[in-house]
Design an enzyme around this catalytic site. Sequence first.
Site, PDB file in Angstrom:
ATOM      1  N   ALA A 137       0.833  -1.212   0.000  1.00  0.00           N
ATOM      2  CA  ALA A 137       0.000   0.000   0.000  1.00  0.00           C
ATOM      3  C   ALA A 137       0.862   1.255   0.000  1.00  0.00           C
ATOM      4  O   ALA A 137       0.581   2.218  -0.721  1.00  0.00           O
ATOM      5  CB  ALA A 137      -0.932  -0.002   1.206  1.00  0.00           C
ATOM      6  N   TYR A 138       1.918   1.247   0.799  1.00  0.00           N
ATOM      7  CA  TYR A 138       2.829   2.394   0.840  1.00  0.00           C
ATOM      8  C   TYR A 138       3.471   2.611  -0.527  1.00  0.00           C
ATOM      9  O   TYR A 138       3.460   3.727  -1.068  1.00  0.00           O
ATOM     10  CB  TYR A 138       3.907   2.160   1.897  1.00  0.00           C
ATOM     11  CG  TYR A 138       4.980   3.228   1.921  1.00  0.00           C
ATOM     12  CD1 TYR A 138       4.761   4.437   2.563  1.00  0.00           C
ATOM     13  CD2 TYR A 138       6.216   3.021   1.294  1.00  0.00           C
ATOM     14  CE1 TYR A 138       5.742   5.423   2.587  1.00  0.00           C
ATOM     15  CE2 TYR A 138       7.205   3.996   1.313  1.00  0.00           C
ATOM     16  CZ  TYR A 138       6.959   5.192   1.957  1.00  0.00           C
ATOM     17  OH  TYR A 138       7.930   6.162   1.968  1.00  0.00           O
TER      18      TYR A 138
END
Length: 231
Positions: A137-138
Site C-alpha cells: 500500500a505504501y
Amino acid sequence: MSKNILVLGGSGALGAEVVKFFKSKSWNTISIDFRENPNADHSFTIKDSGEEEIKSVIEKINSKSIKVDTFVCAAGGWSGGNASSDEFLKSVKGMIDMNLYSAFASAHIGAKLLNQGGLFVLTGASAALNRTSGMIAYGATKAATHHIIKDLASENGGLPAGSTSLGILPVTLDTPTNRKYMSDANFDDWTPLSEVAEKLFEWSTNSDSRPTNGSLVKFETKSKVTTWTNL
C-alpha cells in the site's frame, strides 16, 4: 517584499523543519496540518484532507491576499504488509488517505495559490521506484505520487505558467519516529531534515538550480554525505 512558502503537513517532523528553516531566512511561512504549528507565521488546522476542508483553507489564505512562491507537501505516513496481511485493506485505506489524497489535495492547493514560476514539491519515496512487496500500500501510493508530479509538470496539468513540479524521494530521513522504531540503525546513513530544507531553499531562491520540471530527485546519505540524483 518577503516571499511565501506553504507547507502541507507543516507540523510533522519534515514540515516543521522546512517551516523553521525558511522562517530563519525571512520567508513568510504558512502551515496546513491537523494540528497547529506555533512557529509558522500563519497556521491553519484542518480536520481532514477532504474537499470541504481544503476549499475552506484555500478561501482563508485567499482572504489574506497571500500568493505562494513555494509549496511543499510534507504530509504522509508509512504502513507495512503484503496482500496476505490480515489488515491489508485497512492499510490500503490509510495509505490512500495519508499519502495519495494529500498529494491530490496539494495539487489542487498549488493550482489555486501558487505564483507563476513557483516551485511545487511533493514527497515521494525512493523505495517506490522498485517493487515494495512487503509494504504494498505504501509503495503503490508513493508510485502514484510520482505519477502526479509528472502530470503536474505537463502544460495542461493545472499549475500556473512557468511553475516547476518536483518530487523529493528520500531513502531514510532522520526523524524522531524513525529513531524510535529503528534504534539499532546507523544514523550516519540517514538524511538530516535540515539538509532537505536547505535544498528546498536553494531551489526556491535560485530557479536555475532547480532540476528539470517533472523530475524525481532521489537523495541518499552514506556516512553523513548526502547525494542528490535527478531521475
